[in-house]
Design a protein around this motif. Structure first.
Motif, PDB file in Angstrom:
ATOM      1  N   SER A 139       0.839  -1.196   0.000  1.00  0.00           N
ATOM      2  CA  SER A 139       0.000   0.000   0.000  1.00  0.00           C
ATOM      3  C   SER A 139       0.875   1.247   0.000  1.00  0.00           C
ATOM      4  O   SER A 139       1.930   1.277   0.645  1.00  0.00           O
ATOM      5  N   ILE A 140       0.435   2.278  -0.690  1.00  0.00           N
ATOM      6  CA  ILE A 140       1.153   3.554  -0.687  1.00  0.00           C
ATOM      7  C   ILE A 140       1.218   4.127   0.725  1.00  0.00           C
ATOM      8  O   ILE A 140       2.140   4.874   1.063  1.00  0.00           O
ATOM      9  N   GLU A 141       0.285   3.732   1.579  1.00  0.00           N
ATOM     10  CA  GLU A 141       0.278   4.213   2.962  1.00  0.00           C
ATOM     11  C   GLU A 141       1.515   3.757   3.732  1.00  0.00           C
ATOM     12  O   GLU A 141       1.871   4.343   4.741  1.00  0.00           O
ATOM     13  N   ARG A 142       2.130   2.733   3.260  1.00  0.00           N
ATOM     14  CA  ARG A 142       3.289   2.170   3.970  1.00  0.00           C
ATOM     15  C   ARG A 142       4.610   2.762   3.473  1.00  0.00           C
ATOM     16  O   ARG A 142       5.675   2.360   3.894  1.00  0.00           O
ATOM     17  N   VAL A 143       4.528   3.713   2.557  1.00  0.00           N
ATOM     18  CA  VAL A 143       5.725   4.299   1.950  1.00  0.00           C
ATOM     19  C   VAL A 143       5.945   5.708   2.489  1.00  0.00           C
ATOM     20  O   VAL A 143       5.044   6.557   2.414  1.00  0.00           O
ATOM     21  N   GLY A 144       7.104   5.950   3.050  1.00  0.00           N
ATOM     22  CA  GLY A 144       7.444   7.285   3.521  1.00  0.00           C
ATOM     23  C   GLY A 144       7.329   7.428   5.020  1.00  0.00           C
ATOM     24  O   GLY A 144       6.857   6.535   5.724  1.00  0.00           O
ATOM     25  N   GLU A 145       7.788   8.588   5.482  1.00  0.00           N
ATOM     26  CA  GLU A 145       7.846   8.825   6.927  1.00  0.00           C
ATOM     27  C   GLU A 145       6.488   9.160   7.531  1.00  0.00           C
ATOM     28  O   GLU A 145       6.309   9.090   8.747  1.00  0.00           O
ATOM     29  N   ALA A 146       5.530   9.584   6.691  1.00  0.00           N
ATOM     30  CA  ALA A 146       4.244  10.043   7.215  1.00  0.00           C
ATOM     31  C   ALA A 146       3.273   8.879   7.374  1.00  0.00           C
ATOM     32  O   ALA A 146       3.101   8.069   6.473  1.00  0.00           O
ATOM     33  N   VAL A 147       2.671   8.804   8.558  1.00  0.00           N
ATOM     34  CA  VAL A 147       1.663   7.784   8.828  1.00  0.00           C
ATOM     35  C   VAL A 147       0.342   8.497   9.080  1.00  0.00           C
ATOM     36  O   VAL A 147       0.267   9.435   9.882  1.00  0.00           O
ATOM     37  N   HIS A 148      -0.677   8.083   8.373  1.00  0.00           N
ATOM     38  CA  HIS A 148      -2.002   8.676   8.570  1.00  0.00           C
ATOM     39  C   HIS A 148      -2.803   7.768   9.492  1.00  0.00           C
ATOM     40  O   HIS A 148      -2.690   6.553   9.421  1.00  0.00           O
ATOM     41  N   PHE A 149      -3.594   8.380  10.324  1.00  0.00           N
ATOM     42  CA  PHE A 149      -4.528   7.552  11.084  1.00  0.00           C
ATOM     43  C   PHE A 149      -5.900   8.217  11.099  1.00  0.00           C
ATOM     44  O   PHE A 149      -6.032   9.439  11.009  1.00  0.00           O
ATOM     45  N   LYS A 150      -6.902   7.394  11.171  1.00  0.00           N
ATOM     46  CA  LYS A 150      -8.279   7.867  11.092  1.00  0.00           C
ATOM     47  C   LYS A 150      -8.992   7.582  12.403  1.00  0.00           C
ATOM     48  O   LYS A 150      -8.806   6.528  13.004  1.00  0.00           O
ATOM     49  N   CYS A 151      -9.832   8.529  12.839  1.00  0.00           N
ATOM     50  CA  CYS A 151     -10.657   8.321  14.020  1.00  0.00           C
ATOM     51  C   CYS A 151     -12.112   8.406  13.562  1.00  0.00           C
ATOM     52  O   CYS A 151     -12.506   9.391  12.936  1.00  0.00           O
ATOM     53  N   THR A 152     -12.857   7.405  13.864  1.00  0.00           N
ATOM     54  CA  THR A 152     -14.266   7.402  13.466  1.00  0.00           C
ATOM     55  C   THR A 152     -15.139   7.493  14.718  1.00  0.00           C
ATOM     56  O   THR A 152     -14.985   6.671  15.635  1.00  0.00           O
TER      57      THR A 152
END
Lengths: 477, 175
Positions: free
Chosen positions: A23-36
């Motif tokens: 996943s592109i989410e696993r590439v790079g220093e930035a980690v996104h997280f979601k709160c629902t």
């Protein structure tokens, strides 16, 4: 409960979603997280990234390199009473390998209860390489694949948490350059016959897609430096010495150095090992005289010192009529004559090197007319790649702190590690048993691993873009 | 008589080479001479263009040297090159930098062929050697990227070379 590998040194680009990255989410220093938020009530909470396992950077290190810090690692947010909604946040992880993080959430009302996410993010680094082998290295070079596998394992090293994934993306060959010569020529930007290697390798460069996270590993033959030595040998048959002999009409001289011979076929054909032979003597009338001996009277003599060559003696044929004045000095009571023999010799050998800015390292398959051992070559590979990624760090710029064992100079070029060895400034000599692969010279005791003080620094290296050793891709060299 | 050396002549000298060239000191014409001699440019100019693409050094401060020593000197069996000490003193601050130079980075130690000869006490009598070096002081001595005048010499055992003065200046500045 899931564990996600985050490849923190890479740029967020879809081209890196491959080779185990899904996943592109696993590439790079930035980690996104979601709160629902599932309810309709107004809700607010604090969040923070909690390290479960983390390489420790000092305040100074964090001060000079933002990649050594966890950024946006805490904050607060709210659903503004909007009911079921999703809020996204971004955290930037530090450069080190093997860090583990979870997100902790604390409600700002209802007693401030704390919730920790079950998912874990672990940090990894990834570099790509191309293996280029000079053709005709011989049977001793056979385990190149095995040495590269060792390198990959050594830089992943789970116990030491380096977590640098080295991925080989291409294997090619270039023609044999029997000996790469160490000197720099013409201005400051080209290297004698290193350009020959660069020019051969450049068209084969297959890693442009992966720049600036790629390097080239060239398996070369010999790496040696040529020098000139002028030997002045005074000869008197009344005082024979172990460094010369005369038999029949042949004068044989031990030059005391290994001749530049069997290192370059063209050089051998041109008798490059010999520059000139002159004789100085006093003639029958008592006048100082000089005779230059033609080059074709000289030949290599004596046994080879090593399995693939290594000669140090030359023979001078004095049988021709024009040599009679020299021959006459090899009879009792004739007095002395001085031979001045200028030869090209090997003045230095090296096992490999890492080019400063160009993304290339090379390891020599042979040295001093002998094949090198597998262990020796694997050790050189580890050392040169160490230089390429920033070892031993000087504690400046984007690098981690300087270890106490760091040194430059002291007879060795470049930043190195002295762990286990000591330098005597008065005698300018090294003693002891090096304990780190980054010691600055070959040594029987030098291991293939980083020492206990350097190992944590390998883990902490920043391998994001603009690493100095990777700034000029081979395609632009 | 040979033409005097010009600063630009040193730009043609291969750095890290150990062969004679037009800038090498003359140690051949006087066979009785023993010691070390240096030649160097009087001024080296640098700017962003002069940075080395491989080593990232800011300038190229070249010294060409040669020595003529008796083979028996210091009982080193002619292994003199690694023992030559280069010294550069900043003429303003008097800060001294001294270092040996490597013939090649991370050089392998190799036994001399003379070691196998079991030489007797007189075997090196009447024998001497001459060797050459061309080294970049920025690399060997880690000269800082700054304007300075350096007094440079080389030493080995009891021999000390002539002193050469090299002015390292930014290009385009008037002094």
């Amino acid at each position: 409960m899931a564990e996600f590998e985050q490849w923190v040194n890479l740029e967020r680009d879809a081209k890196f979603v491959a080779d185990g990255i899904t996943s592109i989410e696993r590439v790079g220093e930035a980690v996104h997280f979601k709160c629902t938020f599932k309810g309709n009530d107004l809700g607010s909470f604090r969040y923070r990234v909690v390290p479960e396992e983390e390489a420790e950077y000092s305040r100074k290190e964090k001060g000079r390199n933002p990649h050594f810090k966890l950024r946006s690692g805490k904050g607060s947010t709210t659903n503004n009473g909007a009911g079921e909604t999703t809020i996204e946040n971004t955290v930037k992880l530090p450069a080190a390998g093997g860090n583990k993080y979870k997100i902790e959430v604390q409600w700002m009302d209802k007693g401030g209860s704390t919730l920790k996410t079950s998912d874990t993010v672990v940090t990894r680094r990834r570099l790509f390489y191309q293996s280029i082998q000079m053709s005709g290295l011989g049977a001793g070079a056979g385990d190149i694949g095995g040495m590269e596998s060792d390198m990959e394992a050594d830089y992943w090293d789970e116990p030491r948490k380096y977590y640098v994934k080295l991925l080989k993306k291409a294997s090619t060959t270039i023609p044999l350059i029997k000996t790469m010569r160490g000197e720099v020529v013409g201005g400051s930007t080209s290297i004698a016959n290193l350009d020959e290697m660069l020019n051969a390798a450049k068209p084969q460069y297959a890693l442009s897609t992966y720049d600036p996270f790629a390097f080239v590993l060239v398996w070369s033959n010999y790496i040696a430096t040529k020098g000139s030595t002028v030997v002045n040998q005074t000869v008197n048959v009344a005082a024979p010495a172990a460094t010369w002999s005369y038999a029949g009409t042949t004068f044989t001289l031990e030059t005391g150095k290994f001749l530049w011979y069997q290192l370059d076929d063209t050089d051998d054909a041109n008798q490059e090992w010999l520059r000139s032979i002159d004789c100085y003597y006093t003639d029958a009338a008592g006048r100082p005289s000089h005779l230059r001996i033609p080059r074709d009277r000289a030949s290599i003599a004596g046994p080879a010192h090593r399995s693939l060559g290594g000669h140090s003696q030359i023979a001078i044929d004095l049988s021709a009529a024009d040599m009679s004045v020299i021959r006459d000095h090899f009879v009792a009571g004739a007095g002395s004559i001085r031979f001045q023999v200028t030869v090209n010799v090997t003045i230095g050998w090296t096992n490999g090197f890492s080019l400063g800015g160009i993304n290339l390292i090379t390891v020599a398959d042979k040295a001093v007319w002998d094949p090198r051992t597998r262990d020796g070559k694997a050790q050189t590979l580890m050392h040169e790649l160490g230089h390429k990624v920033g070892m031993t760090p000087s504690g400046t710029g984007r690098l981690p702190r300087k270890p106490s064992c760091y040194y430059t100079g002291q007879g060795h070029q470049g930043p190195h590690c002295s762990k286990g060895a000591s330098y005597n400034a008065a005698t300018r000599t090294w003693a002891g048993s090096p304990q780190c692969v980054m010691y600055g010279a070959s040594h029987a005791a030098r291991p293939r691993t980083f020492c206990a003080e350097c190992a944590p620094l390998v883990r902490k290296l920043d391998m994001s873009p603009t690493m100095p050793g990777f700034v000029v891709p081979l395609s632009n060299a | 008589m040979a033409d005097p050396l010009r600063d630009q002549d040193f730009e043609q000298v291969p750095v890290g080479s150990f062969t004679p060239n037009a800038c090498s000191p003359d140690v051949l014409s006087d066979h009785e001479f023993r010691g070390i001699r240096l030649n160097a440019p009087t001024q080296v100019l640098y700017d962003s263009e002069s940075r080395d693409r491989l080593h990232q050094t800011f300038a190229r401060v070249l010294v060409s040297g040669a020595y003529h020593l008796d083979s028996s000197y210091l009982d080193l069996r002619e292994q003199f090159m690694p023992r030559v000490l280069l010294v550069a003193v900043d003429a303003s601050t008097h800060e001294a930098r001294a270092e040996h130079f490597e013939t090649v980075p991370n050089a392998i130690e190799v036994e001399s062929p003379l070691d196998a000869l079991r030489l007797g006490p007189g075997d090196l009598e009447g024998r001497s050697i001459i060797e050459y070096f061309n080294v970049d002081l920025v690399r060997v001595l880690s000269l800082p990227e700054a304007e300075a005048d350096y007094l440079v010499y080389a030493a080995l055992g009891g021999y000390v070379s002539n002193v050469v003065r090299i002015s390292v200046q930014k290009r385009g500045k008037r002094r």
